[in-house]
Design a protein around this motif. Sequence first.
Motif, PDB file in Angstrom:
ATOM      1  N   THR A 363     -28.932   4.152  10.443  1.00 42.31           N
ATOM      2  CA  THR A 363     -28.257   2.902  10.779  1.00 42.31           C
ATOM      3  C   THR A 363     -28.225   2.699  12.288  1.00 42.31           C
ATOM      4  OG1 THR A 363     -26.883   3.035   8.836  1.00 42.31           O
ATOM      5  CG2 THR A 363     -26.093   1.629  10.590  1.00 42.31           C
ATOM      6  N   LEU A 367     -27.101  -2.044  10.970  1.00 40.13           N
ATOM      7  CA  LEU A 367     -28.235  -2.425  10.127  1.00 40.13           C
ATOM      8  C   LEU A 367     -29.106  -1.212   9.823  1.00 40.13           C
ATOM      9  CD1 LEU A 367     -29.377  -5.762  11.787  1.00 40.13           C
ATOM     10  CD2 LEU A 367     -27.898  -5.451   9.798  1.00 40.13           C
ATOM     11  N   VAL A 368     -29.779  -1.282   8.674  1.00 41.43           N
ATOM     12  CA  VAL A 368     -30.716  -0.225   8.329  1.00 41.43           C
ATOM     13  C   VAL A 368     -31.932  -0.351   9.240  1.00 41.43           C
ATOM     14  CG1 VAL A 368     -32.250   0.641   6.531  1.00 41.43           C
ATOM     15  CG2 VAL A 368     -29.959  -0.156   5.934  1.00 41.43           C
ATOM     16  N   ASP A 369     -32.240   0.707   9.976  1.00 43.60           N
ATOM     17  CA  ASP A 369     -33.406   0.721  10.845  1.00 43.60           C
ATOM     18  C   ASP A 369     -34.627   1.060   9.985  1.00 43.60           C
ATOM     19  OD1 ASP A 369     -35.503   1.527  12.494  1.00 43.60           O
ATOM     20  OD2 ASP A 369     -34.137   2.151  14.085  1.00 43.60           O
TER      21      ASP A 369
ATOM     22  N   PHE B 198     -29.516 -11.972   4.841  1.00 45.56           N
ATOM     23  CA  PHE B 198     -29.965 -10.934   5.770  1.00 45.56           C
ATOM     24  C   PHE B 198     -29.118  -9.669   5.601  1.00 45.56           C
ATOM     25  CE2 PHE B 198     -29.752  -8.842   9.936  1.00 45.56           C
ATOM     26  CZ  PHE B 198     -31.100  -8.596  10.143  1.00 45.56           C
ATOM     27  N   ARG B 201     -29.908  -7.637   2.545  1.00 46.94           N
ATOM     28  CA  ARG B 201     -31.164  -6.898   2.631  1.00 46.94           C
ATOM     29  C   ARG B 201     -31.096  -5.762   3.633  1.00 46.94           C
ATOM     30  NH1 ARG B 201     -35.566 -10.465   0.607  1.00 46.94           N
ATOM     31  NH2 ARG B 201     -34.452 -12.311  -0.034  1.00 46.94           N
ATOM     32  N   ARG B 202     -30.387  -5.994   4.727  1.00 47.82           N
ATOM     33  CA  ARG B 202     -30.535  -5.079   5.854  1.00 47.82           C
ATOM     34  C   ARG B 202     -29.312  -4.269   6.227  1.00 47.82           C
ATOM     35  NH1 ARG B 202     -34.439  -6.023   9.553  1.00 47.82           N
ATOM     36  NH2 ARG B 202     -33.666  -4.092  10.452  1.00 47.82           N
ATOM     37  N   SER B 203     -28.099  -4.737   5.921  1.00 48.03           N
ATOM     38  CA  SER B 203     -26.955  -4.004   6.456  1.00 48.03           C
ATOM     39  C   SER B 203     -26.671  -2.767   5.621  1.00 48.03           C
ATOM     40  CB  SER B 203     -25.717  -4.895   6.510  1.00 48.03           C
ATOM     41  OG  SER B 203     -25.081  -4.889   5.259  1.00 48.03           O
ATOM     42  N   THR B 204     -26.255  -1.721   6.306  1.00 44.48           N
ATOM     43  CA  THR B 204     -25.959  -0.465   5.625  1.00 44.48           C
ATOM     44  C   THR B 204     -24.791  -0.639   4.666  1.00 44.48           C
ATOM     45  OG1 THR B 204     -26.650   0.610   7.641  1.00 44.48           O
ATOM     46  CG2 THR B 204     -25.539   1.971   6.032  1.00 44.48           C
ATOM     47  N   ALA B 205     -23.795  -1.429   5.093  1.00 43.71           N
ATOM     48  CA  ALA B 205     -22.613  -1.602   4.250  1.00 43.71           C
ATOM     49  C   ALA B 205     -22.998  -2.196   2.898  1.00 43.71           C
ATOM     50  CB  ALA B 205     -21.604  -2.503   4.956  1.00 43.71           C
ATOM     51  N   ARG B 207     -26.004  -2.290   1.588  1.00 41.40           N
ATOM     52  CA  ARG B 207     -26.958  -1.418   0.901  1.00 41.40           C
ATOM     53  C   ARG B 207     -26.199  -0.531  -0.097  1.00 41.40           C
ATOM     54  NH1 ARG B 207     -31.649   1.830   1.853  1.00 41.40           N
ATOM     55  NH2 ARG B 207     -32.575  -0.007   2.792  1.00 41.40           N
TER      56      ARG B 207
END
Lengths: 501, 338
Positions: A363, A367-369, B198, B201-205, B207
Amino acid sequence: MEDKVLLRIRNITKIFPGVKALDQVSLQVEVGEVHALVGENGAGKSTLVNIISGVLRPDSGEMTLDQRKYAPANPRESQILGIGFVHQEMALCPHLSIAENVFIGRLPRKLAALADFEKARVETGGLLKKFATDLDPKTKVQELTIANQQIVEIIKALSLDCRLLILDEPTSSLTEAETENLFQIITDLKSRGISILYISHRLSEVFQICDRISVLRDGGLVKTLAVADTSEDEVISQMVGRSIEAFYPAKHPNAGEEILRVEDLSCGKKFQHISFSVRGGEILGLSGLIGAGRSEVARALCGIDRYEKGQVYLDGKKIRFNNSYEAIQSKIAYLTENRKTEGLFLKLAIKTNIVVTSLKTITRRKLVDRGKEESLTRKYIEILRIKTAGLQQKVLNLSGGNQQKVMVAKWLAINPVVLFMDEPTRGIDVGAKTEIHYLMRELCNRGIGIVLISSELPEIIGMCDRVIVMNEGLKTGELVGEEITEENIMRLAAAKKNKIA
Amino acid sequence: MDQNLGEQTIKRGLEKEGMLAFLGKAFALREFTLFVIIILCSVVLSFFTPHFLTGANISTTAIGLAADGIIAVGMTVALVLGGFDLSVGSVMALSGVVAGSLYLSGVNIWLAAFVALVFGMLCGLINGYFIGHVGLNPFITTLGMMSIARGASYVLTQGSPLSLPGIARSFKFIGGGRILGFPVMVLIYVLIVIIMDFALRRSTALRQVFYVGSNEKAASLSGINVSKVKTGVFFLTGTLAAITGILTLSRFTVAAPNAGMSAEMRAIAACVIGGASLSGGEGTIIGSALGVILLALVNNALILLNVSVYWQDLITGMILISAVLLDFFTHRSSFLHK
């Protein structure tokens, strides 16, 4: 003269898009024989039995049953013609009684439309007695042990006058004693002229109970061998197409420092007074019969379940994990024995599965890198040699061995110091199994302490530097080096029972 | 996840396999199929009725769908979690009613709206607490909350809509104003869709929502705080429902206790049409938005073609079942090919 052959399979071919699952397979099952079907995962065993039981239809080839053309259109038709199939995963209704399950869909009737439960009970009771079980036909299936559920499945098949019984990995969740009992039943069925098609990964069992063995490899039949004329080594080399010299990697002579120490761990009836330590660079085995409390101890240690009493020390400091997250923070990993229910996210991609334990490392600004995510995944796919079409492939579509590797990958990604592995090679093929064994030893050589829980004695004996044996929730002994033999383990695994007797 | 797969296949398709193969793969993406259907419907509709392609009709339809759309954004996340939130329609009504009542008792409308937002968040947190920490079933919990919030709205208003005279123009602007000709409410909706798509798709939380929705036990054993994730999701659905309630209040300047009636059902339908699955682990915000648009378009068509409004529900249901059937057959064939 009567033909000895019950089921004759000739040149069966089955093609799935892109894969030839079965290629010109021919074999014969004789009356009253126990015929083993062995092969690595993906060799075509399931496809073949699915064709025999009418779930799938072959693309070419034919079958005869009692010299009559046999081409079941669906499983029901195969049942009527005398094929019984006991699946690896039971297909019983847990809320219904044994009798209702045995007569499911065809309960005897009385007074036009009412089900005659009494008759179903009496008939089921008769069948149960044949197997010397004292089960009550009125018992609900959910109250039975897995072994007894299996007996119910077998009785259900027998009540349909089955002449060929297909058993798919019947011992995978049975204890030694239950396995023995099942073998009794198989011998009994055999003497009554019922043929059995026995699918198993456990060759020692196959050699104990079967008459002939058909080996499948990559969709083709390699050979049918008579048990009397062959050896386990020969069967294995036929299965993998090469001979496996050493099953298990060489053991490591000197273990390192103590990492984890457990003192007097107790939790109700599940386990009591368990003490042991795990050192870096060693593989410690937790052995014992199923239900001895091995997984329960590991799960309690790793914060998944609770324990009531006792202390756990990590690097000399007292700790207690309240959940998996805390254990992971301390780099303690638990690889579950229940791959599908507790281990994997079947609908999600390989990539997503592997990074689940490393969300923090991948992260960046919440955001997931994606770059980090991909490089991390690639690294472990390479280390574990996971065979996949791409990082995005859903885990659902992988073979059992590769699914297991994905699960291992997710735990390696946290760089564990102690790795608990609960039945890490259950239900996977010989090739993947050996790969996992070598990987375990390699991890050990890098200083990780591994705790191996396994119901397969050869695996415990072949892999472990030290073994703790449990029975009925108690630690009954500890074996080191040369002491680790099948006899010693079995003696300790039954230790308390002997005392009572 | 799936959407990344989609992007990859599209890229690969363009590079290697030419237009036909590319189209074949693009249609495997639910979003693309929906988009094409929406365009086709619009083209056909514009031939049948000249009123369809007018600025007035399009902007009215867009404002109308924005409310359902914002609720569907939250619902998508709840479906990915493997649950759903039946209370969103009622929470939407309650927040409007709370803001309206406070305004009528003399509180500044902005402050009143803020308190209403907090109310919505609170409803979400209560749902989340019972589902995530106590372990109650989402169906039962949110069904209860649906009834409670709706009941509270009726109690506060004595059952009749509250009209809010002399409300500040600045407040009317968020639901009824325009920027460069575009309705503000629609712009807010588009902004929420873009941000949340977005983030999903992308945030760790977010996910983590996929993990919990795909396999709760495995998520917990992998160190994910399942209770917290669940609470968070219902907090989100509650918050978005409250925002919808406040925007609707601003649009009509009326606090109606029966606002958002069966909005939860329309939202679930739109999400499922957009590719979300009731068994969790699947779904995208864009997909759900396209689902909302398709349903709104069909309703608009029925109105423009002078078909009785009573046909609306019937046709919505048919579209929903068609979408699920499509899913069933595509998934079943991929299972057989495995």
